[in-house]
Design a protein around this motif. Sequence first.
Motif, PDB file in Angstrom:
ATOM      1  N   ALA A  11      35.865 -64.583  56.372  1.00  0.00           N
ATOM      2  CA  ALA A  11      34.707 -65.012  55.970  1.00  0.00           C
ATOM      3  C   ALA A  11      34.242 -65.196  54.639  1.00  0.00           C
ATOM      4  CB  ALA A  11      33.754 -64.817  57.336  1.00  0.00           C
ATOM      5  N   SER A  12      34.335 -64.274  53.955  1.00  0.00           N
ATOM      6  CA  SER A  12      33.702 -64.114  52.660  1.00  0.00           C
ATOM      7  C   SER A  12      34.954 -64.008  51.500  1.00  0.00           C
ATOM      8  CB  SER A  12      32.666 -63.027  52.684  1.00  0.00           C
ATOM      9  OG  SER A  12      33.307 -61.690  52.887  1.00  0.00           O
ATOM     10  N   PRO A  13      34.272 -64.692  50.271  1.00  0.00           N
ATOM     11  CA  PRO A  13      35.505 -64.431  49.270  1.00  0.00           C
ATOM     12  C   PRO A  13      35.717 -62.993  49.063  1.00  0.00           C
ATOM     13  CG  PRO A  13      33.488 -65.470  48.715  1.00  0.00           C
ATOM     14  CD  PRO A  13      33.055 -65.168  50.075  1.00  0.00           C
ATOM     15  N   LEU A  14      36.920 -62.977  48.075  1.00  0.00           N
ATOM     16  CA  LEU A  14      37.257 -61.605  47.755  1.00  0.00           C
ATOM     17  C   LEU A  14      36.175 -61.294  46.417  1.00  0.00           C
ATOM     18  CD1 LEU A  14      40.942 -61.616  47.274  1.00  0.00           C
ATOM     19  CD2 LEU A  14      39.488 -60.264  48.909  1.00  0.00           C
ATOM     20  N   PRO A  15      35.640 -60.109  46.290  1.00  0.00           N
ATOM     21  CA  PRO A  15      34.822 -59.808  45.324  1.00  0.00           C
ATOM     22  C   PRO A  15      35.367 -60.034  43.981  1.00  0.00           C
ATOM     23  CG  PRO A  15      35.254 -57.731  46.430  1.00  0.00           C
ATOM     24  CD  PRO A  15      35.889 -58.887  47.173  1.00  0.00           C
ATOM     25  N   ALA A  38      36.164 -52.283  46.859  1.00  0.00           N
ATOM     26  CA  ALA A  38      36.315 -53.597  47.178  1.00  0.00           C
ATOM     27  C   ALA A  38      37.473 -53.475  48.198  1.00  0.00           C
ATOM     28  CB  ALA A  38      36.656 -54.295  45.889  1.00  0.00           C
ATOM     29  N   VAL A  39      38.462 -52.601  47.920  1.00  0.00           N
ATOM     30  CA  VAL A  39      39.794 -52.821  48.752  1.00  0.00           C
ATOM     31  C   VAL A  39      39.281 -52.190  50.114  1.00  0.00           C
ATOM     32  CG1 VAL A  39      42.128 -51.308  49.220  1.00  0.00           C
ATOM     33  CG2 VAL A  39      41.466 -52.366  47.032  1.00  0.00           C
ATOM     34  N   THR A  40      38.548 -51.252  50.198  1.00  0.00           N
ATOM     35  CA  THR A  40      38.031 -50.755  51.617  1.00  0.00           C
ATOM     36  C   THR A  40      37.185 -51.731  52.363  1.00  0.00           C
ATOM     37  OG1 THR A  40      38.072 -48.351  50.897  1.00  0.00           O
ATOM     38  CG2 THR A  40      36.815 -48.766  52.805  1.00  0.00           C
ATOM     39  N   GLY A  43      39.287 -55.687  51.552  1.00  0.00           N
ATOM     40  CA  GLY A  43      40.904 -55.881  51.520  1.00  0.00           C
ATOM     41  C   GLY A  43      41.566 -56.134  50.332  1.00  0.00           C
ATOM     42  N   GLY A  44      40.725 -56.441  49.165  1.00  0.00           N
ATOM     43  CA  GLY A  44      41.189 -56.706  47.912  1.00  0.00           C
ATOM     44  C   GLY A  44      40.111 -57.152  47.107  1.00  0.00           C
ATOM     45  N   LEU A  45      40.689 -57.837  45.748  1.00  0.00           N
ATOM     46  CA  LEU A  45      39.604 -58.331  45.027  1.00  0.00           C
ATOM     47  C   LEU A  45      40.258 -59.304  44.058  1.00  0.00           C
ATOM     48  CD1 LEU A  45      39.468 -56.197  41.868  1.00  0.00           C
ATOM     49  CD2 LEU A  45      40.240 -54.881  44.086  1.00  0.00           C
ATOM     50  N   VAL A  46      39.468 -59.702  43.094  1.00  0.00           N
ATOM     51  CA  VAL A  46      39.951 -60.501  42.104  1.00  0.00           C
ATOM     52  C   VAL A  46      39.357 -59.851  40.825  1.00  0.00           C
ATOM     53  CG1 VAL A  46      39.563 -62.689  40.582  1.00  0.00           C
ATOM     54  CG2 VAL A  46      39.632 -62.680  43.098  1.00  0.00           C
ATOM     55  N   LEU A  47      40.475 -59.562  39.642  1.00  0.00           N
ATOM     56  CA  LEU A  47      39.881 -58.940  38.819  1.00  0.00           C
ATOM     57  C   LEU A  47      39.969 -59.693  37.572  1.00  0.00           C
ATOM     58  CD1 LEU A  47      39.673 -56.006  36.955  1.00  0.00           C
ATOM     59  CD2 LEU A  47      42.292 -56.001  36.848  1.00  0.00           C
ATOM     60  N   ALA A  70      46.429 -53.668  48.443  1.00  0.00           N
ATOM     61  CA  ALA A  70      45.564 -54.698  48.816  1.00  0.00           C
ATOM     62  C   ALA A  70      45.878 -56.120  48.127  1.00  0.00           C
ATOM     63  CB  ALA A  70      44.285 -54.145  48.399  1.00  0.00           C
ATOM     64  N   ASP A  71      44.962 -56.995  48.438  1.00  0.00           N
ATOM     65  CA  ASP A  71      45.253 -58.360  47.985  1.00  0.00           C
ATOM     66  C   ASP A  71      44.453 -58.279  46.576  1.00  0.00           C
ATOM     67  OD1 ASP A  71      45.240 -61.032  47.458  1.00  0.00           O
ATOM     68  OD2 ASP A  71      43.909 -61.447  48.995  1.00  0.00           O
TER      69      ASP A  71
END
Length: 110
Positions: A11-15, A38-40, A43-47, A70-71
């Motif tokens: 429901a929310s975008p990756l940080p 962010a992973v916890t 489930g992932g992040l954008v670097l 993670a993603d």
Amino acid sequence: MSHHEPRRDDASPLPVLAPAGDLDHDSLDPWRTAIDDAVTTHGGLVLDAGGITFADSAFLQVVIATHHAADLRIAALPPGVRRLFAVVGVDTFLNLYATVDDALAAPPSA
């Protein structure tokens, strides 16, 4: 990296994390904590790598571990980081995107 089970809240975008400057053994601790959070939580992040001026093997280790856990989507690689990824060969399996918007729009990685 955290041993917590990552969860993905669709429901929310990756940080997006956007480090700047040199990422080496001496400067990575705050970023490791942010990545673990962010992973916890997501489930992932954008670097957003656009601001990285130097990255060493410690950074590479964090990237690879995060990718496996993670993603992880990496956007806007500067030439030096792109070269590091190519020399080591991780550019063949990491999720790399031209822009942060492209990374956010991509489907979740498996």
